[in-house]
Design a protein around this motif. Sequence first.
Motif, PDB file in Angstrom:
ATOM      1  N   PRO A  95       0.920  -1.187   0.041  1.00 51.41           N
ATOM      2  CA  PRO A  95      -0.028   0.070  -0.114  1.00 51.41           C
ATOM      3  C   PRO A  95       0.806   1.326   0.024  1.00 51.41           C
ATOM      4  CG  PRO A  95      -0.071  -0.978   2.225  1.00 51.41           C
ATOM      5  CD  PRO A  95       0.464  -2.107   1.124  1.00 51.41           C
ATOM      6  N   GLU A  96       2.034   1.248   0.674  1.00 54.37           N
ATOM      7  CA  GLU A  96       2.853   2.429   0.706  1.00 54.37           C
ATOM      8  C   GLU A  96       3.422   2.841  -0.912  1.00 54.37           C
ATOM      9  OE1 GLU A  96       5.792   2.742   3.771  1.00 54.37           O
ATOM     10  OE2 GLU A  96       4.619   1.424   5.011  1.00 54.37           O
ATOM     11  N   ARG A  99       0.617   4.278  -2.806  1.00 54.77           N
ATOM     12  CA  ARG A  99       0.050   5.676  -1.928  1.00 54.77           C
ATOM     13  C   ARG A  99       1.224   6.847  -2.838  1.00 54.77           C
ATOM     14  NH1 ARG A  99       0.625   6.920   4.332  1.00 54.77           N
ATOM     15  NH2 ARG A  99       2.767   6.269   3.664  1.00 54.77           N
ATOM     16  N   GLU A 100       2.424   6.271  -2.651  1.00 60.94           N
ATOM     17  CA  GLU A 100       3.485   7.183  -3.395  1.00 60.94           C
ATOM     18  C   GLU A 100       3.461   7.382  -4.950  1.00 60.94           C
ATOM     19  OE1 GLU A 100       6.488   9.654  -2.145  1.00 60.94           O
ATOM     20  OE2 GLU A 100       5.119   8.465  -1.011  1.00 60.94           O
ATOM     21  N   CYS A 102       0.449   7.534  -6.361  1.00 65.23           N
ATOM     22  CA  CYS A 102      -0.752   8.495  -6.362  1.00 65.23           C
ATOM     23  C   CYS A 102      -0.353  10.010  -5.871  1.00 65.23           C
ATOM     24  CB  CYS A 102      -1.823   7.960  -5.386  1.00 65.23           C
ATOM     25  SG  CYS A 102      -2.775   6.434  -6.021  1.00 65.23           S
ATOM     26  N   LYS A 103       0.573  10.098  -4.939  1.00 65.22           N
ATOM     27  CA  LYS A 103       0.897  11.339  -4.586  1.00 65.22           C
ATOM     28  C   LYS A 103       1.879  11.804  -5.662  1.00 65.22           C
ATOM     29  CE  LYS A 103       3.039  11.586  -0.528  1.00 65.22           C
ATOM     30  NZ  LYS A 103       3.675  11.377   0.896  1.00 65.22           N
ATOM     31  N   ILE A 132      -4.852  -0.756   1.054  1.00 61.92           N
ATOM     32  CA  ILE A 132      -4.571   0.322  -0.033  1.00 61.92           C
ATOM     33  C   ILE A 132      -5.765   1.555   0.067  1.00 61.92           C
ATOM     34  CG2 ILE A 132      -4.633   0.832  -2.713  1.00 61.92           C
ATOM     35  CD1 ILE A 132      -3.325  -1.711  -2.997  1.00 61.92           C
ATOM     36  N   LEU A 135      -4.656   3.806   3.247  1.00 62.36           N
ATOM     37  CA  LEU A 135      -3.202   4.812   2.850  1.00 62.36           C
ATOM     38  C   LEU A 135      -3.571   5.756   1.974  1.00 62.36           C
ATOM     39  CD1 LEU A 135      -2.022   2.336   4.603  1.00 62.36           C
ATOM     40  CD2 LEU A 135       0.085   3.050   3.598  1.00 62.36           C
ATOM     41  N   CYS A 136      -4.318   5.338   0.990  1.00 63.31           N
ATOM     42  CA  CYS A 136      -4.372   6.300  -0.055  1.00 63.31           C
ATOM     43  C   CYS A 136      -5.663   7.128   0.091  1.00 63.31           C
ATOM     44  CB  CYS A 136      -4.773   5.583  -1.550  1.00 63.31           C
ATOM     45  SG  CYS A 136      -3.561   4.783  -2.226  1.00 63.31           S
ATOM     46  N   SER A 138      -5.940   9.665   2.322  1.00 66.41           N
ATOM     47  CA  SER A 138      -5.267  11.047   2.617  1.00 66.41           C
ATOM     48  C   SER A 138      -4.765  11.644   1.319  1.00 66.41           C
ATOM     49  CB  SER A 138      -4.192  10.811   3.654  1.00 66.41           C
ATOM     50  OG  SER A 138      -3.151  10.170   3.228  1.00 66.41           O
ATOM     51  N   VAL A 139      -4.870  11.184   0.162  1.00 66.77           N
ATOM     52  CA  VAL A 139      -4.081  11.491  -1.134  1.00 66.77           C
ATOM     53  C   VAL A 139      -5.269  12.407  -2.003  1.00 66.77           C
ATOM     54  CG1 VAL A 139      -2.864  11.060  -3.247  1.00 66.77           C
ATOM     55  CG2 VAL A 139      -2.664   9.594  -1.123  1.00 66.77           C
ATOM     56  N   THR A 142      -7.954  11.381  -5.165  1.00 68.88           N
ATOM     57  CA  THR A 142      -7.627   9.829  -5.269  1.00 68.88           C
ATOM     58  C   THR A 142      -8.703   9.191  -4.849  1.00 68.88           C
ATOM     59  OG1 THR A 142      -5.234  10.240  -5.333  1.00 68.88           O
ATOM     60  CG2 THR A 142      -6.046   7.739  -4.951  1.00 68.88           C
TER      61      THR A 142
END
Length: 312
Positions: A95-96, A99-100, A102-103, A132, A135-136, A138-139, A142
């Motif tokens: 998931p990290e 997330r990255e 997506c960021k 997923i 963690l995502c 907060s993006v 998304t």
Amino acid sequence: MSRMTDRREFLKGGLAIASALVTAGTVDVLAPMISQAAQNPDLAVARGSDPAKLARAAVDALGGMSKFVAAGNKVVVKPNMSFARNPDQAANTHPEVVREVCKMCVEAGASRISVLDYVLHEPKDCLSMSKIPELCGSVDKTVVSAIQGKRRFREVKVPNGNYVKSMEVSVDVLDADVLIAVPVGKSHGAAGVSLSMKGMMGLIYDRHSFHGRYDLHAAIADMVTVLKPKLVVVDGTRIMSSGGPGGPGKVLPMNLVIASTDMVAADAQMVALGEWYGQKFRPDQVRHIKIAGERGLGQMDLNRVNVKEVQV
């Protein structure tokens, strides 16, 4: 001869040639060529312990996300999140890493990022256990979701398909500006491995025909003539080296992420670096990689790939 030995011999030869060219007064021609090759890798391998930093470093080594995503683009990110498994079990993309990615898309100016997979287990359980969505969440811009229902697919032709002549593809993908594949490295009982090419089956409706009606490997090659990600980010932080695709299986820490615009090369690199079913394999021993390489869909021969290694 090992690939590392090949590189050492190449460097020795390169230094000798450079010395001769200096004497001949032509080093000013050689230097830009060497510099351009270093600045324009075909594939990057980032190594380290932090999944997010690895994802960013691998993409940055290719020139950064803005090279692939423009302001206002609608982006689909396709990870593995098809199984109700936790991140440590390696059936789903870390998931990290997702997330990255997506960021980085947000930073590049994407107007919308859809994280999608046509999951095999209960959708709610798959999403929850993958972590997923958590963690995502907060993006910015998304949304993470499981594709559900045939209405979310649209039939498209496969003009260059040798066997598959049409298939039903996720409408979100068809309407997107950019597709990014973010698979985890894992074994697969039928395909040998499941990486970026095999992972595209999570964006089509009738996957059963690939296993029953067609030769699976040939069908995968046909599929990726249409489903061609602009960027591939392979999660090799840990791989499921046996028991895939759903597990449980043997999980090996690899502590790396691969990035490339060439899905054949990215898959080939992950095969070469990993251990599968207790053995090492060459990329051409995975039949869908071999077929895709022979059809000119990407570079299977890693000796022809300009690889940049990054330590994070």
